[in-house]
Every structure is written in C-alpha cells, then in structure tokens.
Write an enzyme that holds these catalytic residues in place. Structure first.
Site, PDB file in Angstrom:
ATOM      1  N   TYR A   1      12.163  -4.356 -15.511  1.00 33.82           N
ATOM      2  CA  TYR A   1      11.999  -4.745 -16.908  1.00 33.82           C
ATOM      3  C   TYR A   1      12.723  -3.764 -17.837  1.00 33.82           C
ATOM      4  CZ  TYR A   1       8.124  -8.100 -16.111  1.00 33.82           C
ATOM      5  OH  TYR A   1       7.347  -9.162 -15.746  1.00 33.82           O
TER       6      TYR A   1
ATOM      7  N   CYS B   1       2.194  -0.767 -16.670  1.00 39.11           N
ATOM      8  CA  CYS B   1       3.648  -0.686 -16.782  1.00 39.11           C
ATOM      9  C   CYS B   1       3.929  -0.173 -18.181  1.00 39.11           C
ATOM     10  CB  CYS B   1       4.247  -2.077 -16.594  1.00 39.11           C
ATOM     11  SG  CYS B   1       6.014  -2.171 -16.910  1.00 39.11           S
ATOM     12  N   ASN B   2       4.593   0.967 -18.268  1.00 34.43           N
ATOM     13  CA  ASN B   2       4.877   1.551 -19.582  1.00 34.43           C
ATOM     14  C   ASN B   2       5.798   0.671 -20.403  1.00 34.43           C
ATOM     15  OD1 ASN B   2       4.004   4.725 -19.645  1.00 34.43           O
ATOM     16  ND2 ASN B   2       4.287   3.923 -17.591  1.00 34.43           N
TER      17      ASN B   2
ATOM     18  N   CYS C   1       6.470   6.135 -16.419  1.00 39.64           N
ATOM     19  CA  CYS C   1       6.772   4.897 -15.700  1.00 39.64           C
ATOM     20  C   CYS C   1       5.896   4.949 -14.461  1.00 39.64           C
ATOM     21  CB  CYS C   1       8.251   4.846 -15.319  1.00 39.64           C
ATOM     22  SG  CYS C   1       8.649   3.463 -14.234  1.00 39.64           S
ATOM     23  N   THR C   2       5.141   3.896 -14.227  1.00 40.71           N
ATOM     24  CA  THR C   2       4.163   3.966 -13.127  1.00 40.71           C
ATOM     25  C   THR C   2       4.842   4.171 -11.766  1.00 40.71           C
ATOM     26  OG1 THR C   2       4.089   1.554 -13.244  1.00 40.71           O
ATOM     27  CG2 THR C   2       2.293   2.753 -14.280  1.00 40.71           C
ATOM     28  N   HIS C   3       6.084   3.721 -11.651  1.00 41.66           N
ATOM     29  CA  HIS C   3       6.808   3.941 -10.393  1.00 41.66           C
ATOM     30  C   HIS C   3       6.982   5.430 -10.076  1.00 41.66           C
ATOM     31  CE1 HIS C   3       7.819  -0.272 -10.819  1.00 41.66           C
ATOM     32  NE2 HIS C   3       8.402  -0.251  -9.641  1.00 41.66           N
TER      33      HIS C   3
HETATM   34  N1  DGL Z   1       6.826   0.462 -13.760  1.00 44.32           N
HETATM   35  C1  DGL Z   1       7.387   0.147 -15.022  1.00 44.32           C
HETATM   36  C2  DGL Z   1       6.970   1.155 -16.090  1.00 44.32           C
HETATM   37  O1  DGL Z   1       5.928   1.777 -15.971  1.00 44.32           O
HETATM   38  C3  DGL Z   1       8.867  -0.025 -15.140  1.00 44.32           C
HETATM   39  C4  DGL Z   1       9.633  -0.655 -14.096  1.00 44.32           C
HETATM   40  C5  DGL Z   1      10.739  -1.549 -14.596  1.00 44.32           C
HETATM   41  O2  DGL Z   1      11.784  -1.102 -15.120  1.00 44.32           O
HETATM   42  O3  DGL Z   1      10.522  -2.724 -14.451  1.00 44.32           O
HETATM   43  O4  DGL Z   1       7.670   1.294 -17.070  1.00 44.32           O
END
Ligand code: DGL
Length: 260
Positions: free
Chosen positions: A39, A70-71, A182-184
């Site tokens: 995203y 998701c941030n 970012c949660t990842h």
């Molecule tokens: N995990 C998502 C976040 O915390 C971002 C990942 C993405 O770029 O879709 O922002």
C-alpha cells in the site's frame, strides 16, 4: 463477537500474535490484503477503498472491533473511516489504528529525539508529526521513508531488509529512539535491538505497544468488552492465499499455530 486485524500484508500478524498472547481468551480474525500489497506507494483514495473493503469483510465476520494494524492505512484512512464510514452503518462497531498508541508510548517513555521509519505514504501523510505535535512539545521527530523494505520482507529477504534499515538509522545521526512505523518492520526489531551500534537506541515496535493499549481500551470500554466471545478462535484470511505464503506465515508467526 470477535476482534479483527487488518493489514495490507502479513505485518499485522505480528501485532495480532502478541495481542493473542496477552489476551488469549478472545476470538480473532485477520485480513491481509496480499493481492494489493504494498500500500506504501498507492494513492490515498486507493488505500481508503481497499481498507474499507477489508474492514467490511471483518465486520461481516462478526468483528465488533477492527484494528488497522497497518501504519499506511491508519495514516491515510482511519479518520475518514471513523468519521464518515462508521456513522453510515449506524453501528456499535469500532475501528482503531496504530499510530496514536505509538505516539503515546514514545511520549510516556520521555524520549526527546525520535526517528520514524515507515512507508512513503505514511511519511508523506505527516501523520506522526501531527500526532506528536498534539501530544508533546518536547519530542523532536525526524521521518524517513524506506520504500524498499516491505517488498523485501514479503519476499522473505530479511538480511537485505535488516541491512537497509540499519543503514538508514545510522545515517540519521543521534537519536534516542526509533519508531518502526510499519508493522512489517517488527520482524527486524530483535536484530536491531541486539545490534551493538544501536545499543543505546530504544526501538519502538507496535507488536509490543498495541497489546497493552488494547487491554486498556477494553477496560475503558466495557460496552465492547462485554460483547466479545471467548472461544479462543483464530482465523487468517489472505486475499492472495497462494502457497508461497506458507513459509512466510511460519516466519511471521514463529511457528505458532494461530489459524483455525
Ligand atoms: N504494514 C504496512 C504498514 O504498517 C505497510 C505495508 C505496505 O506498504 O503495504 O505501513
């Protein structure tokens, strides 16, 4: 009724996993929009539509509370979902994000100089700056977009992602804390914390922050808490559920059995 987690991919699973650990009695649903990941480079309107679709899925699966884990989606859509989408439904359901609890945690920690690393959209939204300016006049924030990280992490290229993240942090001078916005990125937190060069830098990750904030939220909102079912159910739904996600799910869940 259940607690739902939304993410563009698998990063939010790290948040859900640690919430499940702290509050195992409840029933959980996870929605990962792996078809549309990442995203971080999409437009605000695209992110809104995709996030709304995920929230509708989770509501249809009997979630009373959805956490946008998701941030990027929290930064771009949370306010609109809360102020425009929810009222149209005339519902007692709730949607929460991950950015405000993170800002609260940093302010409470008394750290004064913090670096936020996140996706391009999150950084461009200036959501962290806005929330810090409401919460504290003391904390100085620097923000850096790290767009290469999510694709690397979703490919399981953790060494390359770690090197990129560490280099970015080191290039940004003296800070007392780093928000992995970012949660990842939480998947890299342990290595970062152990890293010698970074040993005096506090790493803020949402898998550590959200469980206690959610617990507190439920205590403050018995009207939600009392409607939560307690069958210990966990269900994971990915919009692209191909077999390439099998090993990645193991990586994100650390071998833990969380699915139905
Ligand atoms: N995990 C998502 C976040 O915390 C971002 C990942 C993405 O770029 O879709 O922002």
């Amino acid at each position: 009724m259940k607690i739902g987690f939304f993410d563009s991919g698998l990063g939010g699973l790290l948040v859900m996993k640690s919430v499940v650990k702290m509050l195992p009695e409840y029933d959980y649903e996870f929605y990962g929009d792996t078809v549309n990941l990442p995203y971080g480079n999409k437009s605000e309107s695209e992110i809104f539509e995709l996030t709304k679709r995920g929230v509708e899925h989770l509501f249809a699966r009997d979630c009373i509370l959805v956490i946008i884990a998701c941030n990027t989606a929290s930064a771009e859509t949370l306010r609109k979902l809360q102020d425009e989408f929810l009222p149209q439904l005339n519902t007692n359901k709730r949607i929460l994000g991950v950015i405000i609890p993170t800002v609260e945690e940093v302010v409470e920690s008394k750290i004064r100089k913090v670096l936020v690393v996140a996706t391009k959209r999150t950084i461009e939204s200036k959501k962290y700056e806005k929330e810090f300016s409401k919460a504290s006049t003391i904390v100085k924030i620097t923000s850096v977009a790290t767009p290469a990280l999510v694709p690397l992490i979703e490919l399981g290229e953790l060494d390359a992602a770690f090197t990129e993240l560490k280099t970015t942090i080191e290039a940004n001078g003296e800070v007392e804390g780093v928000i992995l916005g970012c949660t990842h990125y939480s998947l890299l937190a342990e290595r970062l914390t152990k890293s010698l060069v970074l040993k005096n830098i506090k790493i803020f990750t949402q898998d550590k922050i959200i469980p206690k904030k959610l617990q507190h939220y439920l205590e403050m909102h018995p009207e939600i808490k009392n409607l939560l079912s307690k069958d210990g159910g966990r269900n994971i739904f990915l919009t692209d559920n191909s077999s390439r996600y099998d090993s990645l799910l193991q990586e994100f869940l650390g071998g833990a059995l969380i699915g139905d």
